[in-house]
Scaffold this motif. Structure first.
Motif, mmCIF file in Angstrom:
data_model
loop_
_atom_site.group_PDB
_atom_site.id
_atom_site.type_symbol
_atom_site.label_atom_id
_atom_site.label_comp_id
_atom_site.label_asym_id
_atom_site.label_seq_id
_atom_site.Cartn_x
_atom_site.Cartn_y
_atom_site.Cartn_z
ATOM 1 N N ASN A 256 -14.373 50.821 11.145
ATOM 2 C CA ASN A 256 -13.822 50.024 12.233
ATOM 3 C C ASN A 256 -14.904 49.082 12.726
ATOM 4 N N PHE A 257 -14.472 47.937 13.192
ATOM 5 C CA PHE A 257 -15.429 46.936 13.654
ATOM 6 C C PHE A 257 -14.719 46.029 14.651
ATOM 7 N N ALA A 258 -15.509 45.396 15.482
ATOM 8 C CA ALA A 258 -14.929 44.575 16.540
ATOM 9 C C ALA A 258 -15.862 43.422 16.868
ATOM 10 N N VAL A 259 -15.274 42.334 17.340
ATOM 11 C CA VAL A 259 -16.050 41.208 17.861
ATOM 12 C C VAL A 259 -15.603 40.947 19.289
ATOM 13 N N ASN A 317 -2.396 48.590 23.692
ATOM 14 C CA ASN A 317 -1.432 48.682 24.800
ATOM 15 C C ASN A 317 -1.343 47.380 25.600
ATOM 16 N N GLY A 318 -1.868 46.309 25.046
ATOM 17 C CA GLY A 318 -1.854 45.034 25.743
ATOM 18 C C GLY A 318 -3.087 44.796 26.582
ATOM 19 N N HIS A 319 -3.742 45.866 27.017
ATOM 20 C CA HIS A 319 -4.991 45.772 27.780
ATOM 21 C C HIS A 319 -6.193 46.118 26.912
ATOM 22 N N ILE A 320 -6.048 47.169 26.104
ATOM 23 C CA ILE A 320 -7.106 47.584 25.181
ATOM 24 C C ILE A 320 -6.516 47.786 23.790
ATOM 25 N N LEU A 433 -14.029 52.772 18.769
ATOM 26 C CA LEU A 433 -14.291 51.377 19.114
ATOM 27 C C LEU A 433 -13.143 50.869 19.959
ATOM 28 N N VAL A 434 -13.490 50.139 21.027
ATOM 29 C CA VAL A 434 -12.490 49.618 21.951
ATOM 30 C C VAL A 434 -12.754 48.141 22.185
ATOM 31 N N ALA A 435 -11.681 47.372 22.276
ATOM 32 C CA ALA A 435 -11.751 45.963 22.663
ATOM 33 C C ALA A 435 -10.738 45.755 23.783
ATOM 34 N N ASP A 436 -11.051 44.922 24.757
ATOM 35 C CA ASP A 436 -10.070 44.690 25.820
ATOM 36 C C ASP A 436 -9.695 43.220 25.929
ATOM 37 N N LYS A 437 -8.644 42.956 26.730
ATOM 38 C CA LYS A 437 -8.082 41.604 26.788
ATOM 39 C C LYS A 437 -9.007 40.608 27.477
ATOM 40 N N ASP A 438 -10.038 41.122 28.170
ATOM 41 C CA ASP A 438 -11.006 40.234 28.816
ATOM 42 C C ASP A 438 -12.168 39.867 27.900
#
Length: 783
Positions: A256-259, A317-320, A433-438
């Motif tokens: 898993n990976f995120a930017v 969930n739209g937020h994370i 790993l978590v990404a949020d809408k902000d």
């Protein structure tokens, strides 16, 4: 001859009648896709499906949605759910008879059904009610089928109703998939520690300095080869190994990976996740979108669910948006017991203790029940012979190890909140790993982290004096975490994620080499900005960067002019030069270099593997890959490190060429036919296909050549690989990607049985959210 004609017509008619009956029974077991059904829901729940069978469930409250999800899971996947619970509980023999008894005995060591009952009793009221509604939905879905799932007809069995504790067993089955359950890794490492001088042990079993990509930028240095003589045990072993394969990469893992927002053109964070598991029919995951209301607030969560449980495991969930990879840190310990003279008691810090015993009854189809007497200590169960002098301490055995707090992620609204929630979740500990809408991203471990009195040990330890015990579990404030890294990117791939005191805290459970992680990290770093398509492309990257030095070794050192001429290896050498750079289906060179590396390491460490075999263990039980040590040994080619079976290192390496080449030619007829696509043909089968005469293959996915392999982002072999590919930005789900192997349904007549499979095989994306509605089923409250 009239009588013969009449009998023939009669037999033919009877065969047609039987086939017609079987088809009718199979047709009758299809799920309900349209219409209205009176159900145990408080208000109307809509279950819609798109053309791929991606399910969207919309209700007025979460409990009704849980009921509907259970209903759908049972209709589409009940047999899969049944296997999950029986696998964990050690109850497969009831379905499959004597062939499953030994596996059931292994499972009964853990007594997971009793632990599942304990876990359900301890649930908070809200979760208990949710699980009860999910269970009611499962049983309603099963009952609503006109005929039981076809697998039960093949097995001459009747499906058993679902109960709440079975959802815990589905969770425990994932523990068995993702973590060691027999302690063999520590037993193998302990044996090596006993047999080898410390300097050689440290050299052989080191974290890879060649391939590392820790997210905190920590590094490890090469432990040089000791100047002392190579242990005679590892060079002069007289007994050959019969199965010489080694631990090379994690059998289960994931990427898993995120930017973060600073790395995308529009300031949004994006998450990519592909969990690597065994691939079968149906697959592990079931795609679902859930929508409901609560306290005048609307909730919507989409992603992959695990049939047998009511939660979205990975999704948005739209937020994370969140996703997992297996942490491969240290979540268990093997305890060397100190026994009294009669072997009836064991030493503890409080004196001698008697073993406790539990009767486990295994029901066997067509046979009498079998009774297993499970021996236990205050720390955990006693292992099976020949390791009966050891006990096993495992997070999965404790109440903290299994719960349904993962449900809290459905309502989480930011990275910081989610990282804090992670410590309370009872799941096999994962890299979260978590990404949020902000635009924020973060990493931590999700699952219970044991608090040990002393630093992690890779080998069995004596706990009799109280110095090596666990003292409980760590609070969330002690969890390692990374929030908003300066680089704007995060990645995990089952290798070492962190260093220093944090690494000491979580230990080593068998980290993969960092080749995959390094390739992902570098691919992320190449571009200043990313989108869903660029992250999906990284998931499909099958460049063989780790093999480059082995290719060079072949060309520069092994394939000498005389050796090539003597053994007619010109075409072999040409293939190695031409196309060894990636694990693509047309590459012969990749197949050759890969096979050479594997054989060279097996021959180098055959004496070590033989020692393990003599002690009822194997090379695959080792916690560490021997790539680093093996490369150094081969590079330096010291005479004392040469196995006794060979006169020189050149001879060993040339034998690695000849033996691996011969094996490929034996299996495929020629080198030209040994392209990677032929070697890496998918074998994605239904678990019962082999038991169905003539029509069994109809249940399986067609065999197809596949790109990818270990040690690269596109992990793929015949029966193991990317169990889903997900790329999503919270709040921008409509632009995301979600695809699974096979399809949503476990029913071979369903239009969804293989609906995703072509997209998965051909590496094409499908939408993260369900597409246009094609089917609608309404669950209506009973009058």
């Amino acid at each position: 001859m009239l009588w013969f004609k009449r009998i023939s017509i009669g037999l033919f008619s009877l065969i047609l009648l039987v086939i017609g009956f079987l088809y009718f029974a199979l047709r009758s077991s299809l799920p309900s896709y349209e219409g209205e059904l009176p159900s145990e829901v408080s208000q109307t729940v809509e279950i819609s499906r798109d053309a791929q069978g991606y399910v969207s469930i919309e209700g007025e409250n979460r409990n009704d949605v849980a009921y509907a999800l259970g209903f759908v899971h049972a209709q589409e996947r009940f047999f899969q759910m049944d296997l999950l619970r029986r696998n964990a509980a050690g109850e497969l023999s009831e379905l499959f008879g004597e062939m499953a008894v030994e596996l059931d005995k292994k499972r009964r060591i853990h007594r997971f059904r009793a632990k599942a009952e304990r876990g359900f009793a301890a649930l908070p009221p809200e979760q208990k009610a949710l699980l009860q509604r999910y269970t009611a939905g499962v049983n309603a879905g099963l009952t609503e089928l006109g005929w039981p799932p076809f697998e039960y007809g093949l097995l001459a069995q009747t499906p058993r109703n679902w109960v709440e504790v079975d959802s815990f067993l589905a969770l425990y089955s994932m523990y068995l998939d993702l973590q060691g359950s027999e302690g063999k890794d520590e037993l193998a490492m302990g044996l090596m520690q006993q047999k080898l001088p410390q300097d050689w042990y440290d050299f052989l079993f080191q974290h890879s300095p060649d391939w590392q990509a820790a997210m905190d930028d920590s590094t490890v240095s090469l432990i040089p080869m000791p100047k002392s003589a190579y242990p005679a045990l590892l060079s002069g072993q007289k007994i050959a190994c019969t199965e010489c394969s080694l631990h090379d990469s994690t059998d289960v893992g994931s990427n898993n990976f995120a930017v973060s927002g600073k790395r995308t053109a529009d300031g949004r964070a994006i998450l990519a996740d592909d969990m690597h598991l065994g691939i079968r029919v149906p697959g592990t995951w079931f795609k679902a979108q859930l929508k409901w209301q609560e306290n005048a607030e609307s909730f919507a969560v989409a992603g992959v669910s695990l049939p047998g449980t009511p939660a979205i495991v990975a999704g948005s969930n739209g937020h994370i948006a969140w996703g997992f990879t297996n942490s491969t840190a240290d979540w268990s310990d093997v305890i060397a017991l100190k026994l009294d003279e009669k072997g009836e008691k064991y030493q503890t810090a409080d004196g001698w203790q008697e073993f406790s015993y539990q009767n486990e009854v295994i029901k066997v189809k067509g046979q009498p029940d079998e009774l297993v007497l499970q021996k236990e200590t205050i720390w955990g169960p006693v292992l099976s012979p020949p390791f009966q002098n050891y006990a096993y301490r495992w997070v999965a055995h404790d109440p903290q190890g299994a719960n349904f707090n993962l449900l809290a992620l459905e309502k989480s609204k930011g990275v910081k909140q989610t990282l804090k929630l992670a410590a309370s979740a009872g799941v096999p500990t994962q890299n979260l790993l978590v990404a949020d809408k902000d635009g924020a991203i973060g990493w931590t471990l999700i699952g219970a982290l044991p608090q040990r009195k002393v630093q992690h040990m890779d080998s069995p330890q004596d706990w009799s004096n109280g110095q090596n015990n666990w003292t409980g579990y760590l609070p969330h404030t002690a969890y390692p975490q990374i929030y908003q890294p300066q680089s704007g990117q995060l990645w995990t791939a089952n290798s070492r994620m962190i260093g220093g005191k944090d690494l000491e805290l979580i230990g080593n459970g068998g980290y993969d080499l960092g080749a995959r992680g390094q390739q992902i990290r570098d691919a992320l770093s190449v571009s200043a900005h990313h989108n869903e398509q660029s992250l999906h492309a990284i998931q499909l990257d099958h460049r063989a960067l780790m093999l480059a030095r082995w290719q060079q070794l072949l060309l520069d050192t092994v394939l000498t002019k005389d050796f090539v001429a003597e053994h007619q290896l010109q075409s072999y050498r040409d293939y190695v030069m031409k196309d060894a750079s990636q694990a693509s289906i047309g590459s012969v060179g990749y197949s050759l270099v890969r096979a050479f590396r594997t054989k060279a390491l097996e021959l180098t460490f055959a004496p070590l593997t033989a020692v393990l075999e003599q002690n009822k263990l194997s090379g695959r039980d080792l916690k560490f890959s021997l790539e680093t040590a093996g490369w150094e040994i081969i590079r330096q080619q010291r005479t004392d490190t040469l196995p006794a079976a060979f006169s020189s290192w050149r001879t060993l390496l040339q034998q690695a060429v000849l033996q691996s080449k011969q094996q490929l030619e034996k299996e495929h007829g020629s080198l030209a036919a040994a392209n990677w696509g032929n070697l890496n043909q998918s074998a994605i089968a239904h678990p019962l296909s082999a038991a169905v005469p003539f029509f069994g293959d109809w249940l399986n996915m067609p065999a197809m050549p596949m790109n990818g392999d270990s040690h690269m982002p596109r992990v793929q072999n015949k029966v193991h690989g990317q169990s889903e590919r997900m790329v999503v930005s919270p709040g921008k789900e409509a632009e995301g990607i979600l695809v699974i192997p096979a399809g949503q349904s476990g029913h071979p007549l369903s239009p969804f049985y293989a609906a995703d499979h072509d997209f998965w095989l051909k590496e094409q994306p499908l939408g993260f959210l369900p597409g246009e509605q094609k089917y609608l089923l309404k669950l209506q409250p009973k009058a």
